[in-house]
Design a protein around this motif. Structure first.
Motif, PDB file in Angstrom:
ATOM      1  N   GLY A 128      70.946  22.007  45.828  1.00  0.00           N
ATOM      2  CA  GLY A 128      72.433  21.689  45.530  1.00  0.00           C
ATOM      3  C   GLY A 128      72.345  21.028  44.224  1.00  0.00           C
ATOM      4  O   GLY A 128      71.118  20.806  43.325  1.00  0.00           O
ATOM      5  N   ALA A 129      73.646  20.772  43.508  1.00  0.00           N
ATOM      6  CA  ALA A 129      73.499  20.369  42.204  1.00  0.00           C
ATOM      7  C   ALA A 129      73.016  18.946  41.983  1.00  0.00           C
ATOM      8  O   ALA A 129      72.125  18.982  40.920  1.00  0.00           O
ATOM      9  CB  ALA A 129      75.108  20.153  41.833  1.00  0.00           C
ATOM     10  N   ARG A 130      73.209  18.080  43.021  1.00  0.00           N
ATOM     11  CA  ARG A 130      72.216  16.662  42.513  1.00  0.00           C
ATOM     12  C   ARG A 130      70.765  16.827  42.976  1.00  0.00           C
ATOM     13  O   ARG A 130      69.861  16.446  42.087  1.00  0.00           O
ATOM     14  CB  ARG A 130      72.896  15.722  43.772  1.00  0.00           C
ATOM     15  CG  ARG A 130      72.256  14.405  43.662  1.00  0.00           C
ATOM     16  CD  ARG A 130      72.966  13.576  44.649  1.00  0.00           C
ATOM     17  NE  ARG A 130      72.381  12.015  44.320  1.00  0.00           N
ATOM     18  CZ  ARG A 130      71.460  11.673  45.164  1.00  0.00           C
ATOM     19  NH1 ARG A 130      70.871  12.412  46.134  1.00  0.00           N
ATOM     20  NH2 ARG A 130      70.897  10.387  45.252  1.00  0.00           N
ATOM     21  N   GLU A 131      70.355  17.799  43.874  1.00  0.00           N
ATOM     22  CA  GLU A 131      68.895  18.152  43.916  1.00  0.00           C
ATOM     23  C   GLU A 131      68.372  18.760  42.789  1.00  0.00           C
ATOM     24  O   GLU A 131      67.141  18.432  42.441  1.00  0.00           O
ATOM     25  CB  GLU A 131      68.656  18.957  45.360  1.00  0.00           C
ATOM     26  CG  GLU A 131      69.004  18.128  46.639  1.00  0.00           C
ATOM     27  CD  GLU A 131      68.864  19.105  47.847  1.00  0.00           C
ATOM     28  OE1 GLU A 131      69.445  20.212  47.654  1.00  0.00           O
ATOM     29  OE2 GLU A 131      68.262  18.479  48.777  1.00  0.00           O
ATOM     30  N   SER A 132      69.116  19.591  42.094  1.00  0.00           N
ATOM     31  CA  SER A 132      68.728  20.499  40.987  1.00  0.00           C
ATOM     32  C   SER A 132      68.412  19.302  39.699  1.00  0.00           C
ATOM     33  O   SER A 132      67.422  19.564  39.127  1.00  0.00           O
ATOM     34  CB  SER A 132      69.637  21.311  40.450  1.00  0.00           C
ATOM     35  OG  SER A 132      69.948  22.264  41.561  1.00  0.00           O
ATOM     36  N   VAL A 133      69.200  18.258  39.684  1.00  0.00           N
ATOM     37  CA  VAL A 133      68.958  17.319  38.535  1.00  0.00           C
ATOM     38  C   VAL A 133      67.870  16.809  38.782  1.00  0.00           C
ATOM     39  O   VAL A 133      66.913  16.430  37.944  1.00  0.00           O
ATOM     40  CB  VAL A 133      70.156  16.439  38.470  1.00  0.00           C
ATOM     41  CG1 VAL A 133      69.797  15.343  37.742  1.00  0.00           C
ATOM     42  CG2 VAL A 133      71.404  17.106  37.850  1.00  0.00           C
ATOM     43  N   ILE A 134      67.419  16.136  40.122  1.00  0.00           N
ATOM     44  CA  ILE A 134      66.399  15.433  40.457  1.00  0.00           C
ATOM     45  C   ILE A 134      65.060  16.218  40.268  1.00  0.00           C
ATOM     46  O   ILE A 134      63.966  15.871  39.636  1.00  0.00           O
ATOM     47  CB  ILE A 134      66.400  14.841  42.027  1.00  0.00           C
ATOM     48  CG1 ILE A 134      67.537  14.120  41.969  1.00  0.00           C
ATOM     49  CG2 ILE A 134      64.961  14.281  42.387  1.00  0.00           C
ATOM     50  CD1 ILE A 134      67.613  13.566  43.559  1.00  0.00           C
ATOM     51  N   LEU A 135      65.067  17.557  40.714  1.00  0.00           N
ATOM     52  CA  LEU A 135      64.002  18.331  40.479  1.00  0.00           C
ATOM     53  C   LEU A 135      63.771  18.977  39.173  1.00  0.00           C
ATOM     54  O   LEU A 135      62.653  18.836  38.813  1.00  0.00           O
ATOM     55  CB  LEU A 135      64.132  19.767  41.315  1.00  0.00           C
ATOM     56  CG  LEU A 135      64.085  19.695  42.903  1.00  0.00           C
ATOM     57  CD1 LEU A 135      64.497  20.808  43.457  1.00  0.00           C
ATOM     58  CD2 LEU A 135      62.641  19.163  43.411  1.00  0.00           C
TER      59      LEU A 135
END
Length: 421
Positions: A134-141
């Motif tokens: 997801g968008a938030r997970e993409s930023v973290i990754l």
């Protein structure tokens, strides 16, 4: 629609992946290796400082068993699959310690192999979360990938610096030792930074150690070439009391090779080795002048004879990380012009991919900033050689391909996260 993450794979794929994973592990672990009589054997319980490339070995063993953990997950539930990986590595280490020659058996290998198998089991179940986060997970990754990018480049920039050991030194003029053969030529003159080094024990303080600490020195040799040796034959070498090579200038068939002790070796990773193939003066009976060593931020090997001159120069940029992880000794020539850019492209691909999945417009800007900071900022901060044009192109291409893949995959992520629109 993207299939459920736990849907069974076709049987042919499960069989093929399993056979390949088992063959891969068996090929790299169940074969004997040449025995070096001068090599110091580490104890079974030794975890660090074992003088056997422990850092590289630990990481490579994790990668080695990752496919096996993935393959076993086709047939077993997670816990039995992890236990099967653990049983496999215990069996392998037992064979290496009792039957196979030239192999080290260690608790560190068991732990790293089991960790790799467990990682493979975990990725089998959750890999779609990395591909379509997801968008938030993409930023973290994306931030994690950027940290890995920066860490690898910093590790490389510092790791290529020369790092002489503090042990007593011994100089070897055209002597066979360990798994090396006898040099077939004849040494006429030999100098290190303008002074003749001893053939035998070095008195401290050793000028060679001071030169290596300053990260620049040259070996100059004038020799009469002999018949091309079939294996590596030292022309001049310096080893310490722990049999750790500090300097190795040698001939291997029709090539000159140079190995210098760097921080990679201090940190227990693979040594860098440079190669000058088909060097001028290689014919038996030729008199050839050889200059080899490190000048400022590059390794150089140069040979000069009546037939001409040949040279190879390897700038110590931030793109050499791949060489520290090789599972075998490999002497590099101009291959770095391709391999360094490919390595940097691979490191930048996930950065571009995950930031593009979060927000393509902002993601391409963030990715570009991360790329420039790594390739320009880290060399300036560490004193490494400036990033080559090919490395810039390779890293930029990897980032662009990752961004294109990430931006194009955004609609698939909506299915995974229940965001159908």
């Amino acid at each position: 629609m993207v299939p459920d993450s736990h849907s069974p794979a076709p049987r042919w794929r499960a069989v093929a992946v399993t056979v390949l994973a088992v063959a891969f592990v068996a090929r790299l672990t169940l074969t004997s290796a040449p025995v070096d009589p001068d090599e110091t054997r580490a104890g079974f319980l030794c975890m660090t400082g074992c003088n056997n490339e422990g850092g590289r070995d630990f990481l490579s063993n994790i990668l080695l068993f990752l496919p096996l953990g993935w393959a076993l997950s086709y047939w077993l539930r997670p816990k039995p699959a992890v236990l099967a990986c653990l049983a496999a590595t215990i069996a392998i280490e037992t064979l290496q310690g009792t039957v196979l020659t030239g192999r080290d058996s260690s608790l560190r290998d068991i732990l790293s192999n089991a960790l790799g198998g467990g990682l493979g089991v975990w990725l089998y179940r959750d890999w779609r979360r990395f591909r379509w986060p997801g968008a938030r997970e993409s930023v973290i990754l994306g931030c994690m990938a950027a940290l890995v990018w920066s860490a690898v480049l910093g590790f490389t920039a510092l790791g290529t610096r020369l790092a002489p050991s503090a042990n007593p030194y011994y100089g070897l003029w055209a002597k066979a030792y360990g798994h090396y053969t006898q040099y077939t030529g004849r040494i006429l003159a030999l100098q290190v930074d303008g002074t003749a080094p001893p053939d035998g024990f070095f008195q401290d303080p050793a000028p060679l150690r001071r030169s290596m600490t300053a990260d620049t020195f040259l070996v100059a040799a004038r020799v009469v070439s002999g018949a091309p040796p079939r294996r590596t034959a030292p022309i001049y070498a310096v080893v310490d009391s722990a049999h750790d090579e500090q300097v190795l200038l040698a001939q291997d068939r029709n090539a000159l090779v140079l190995q210098l002790r760097t921080r990679f070796e201090r940190w227990e990773f693979r040594a860098l080795i440079a190669r000058l193939p088909l060097f001028a003066g290689r014919a038996p009976g030729d008199t050839v002048s050889i200059v080899a060593g490190r000048t400022r931020t590059a390794w150089v090997i140069r040979s000069t004879s009546r037939d001409g001159e040949s040279e190879v120069t390897l700038p110590m940029t931030v793109g050499w990380g791949w060489a520290s992880m090789l599972p075998f000794r490999y002497a590099v020539w101009d291959e770095w012009l391709l391999l360094n850019p490919v390595w940097l492209a691979g490191l930048m691909f996930p950065v571009g991919y995950w930031f593009a999945r979060s927000a393509p417009g902002t993601g391409i800007v963030v990715t570009a900033l991360i790329l420039v900071t790594g390739l320009a900022g880290i060399p300036l901060a560490t004193g490494a050689a400036a990033t080559s044009g090919g490395e810039w192109v390779g890293a930029a291409l990897g980032a662009l391909l990752g961004w294109v893949a990430g931006a194009g995959s955004r609609r698939h992520g909506r299915w995974i996260h229940g965001e159908r629109r």
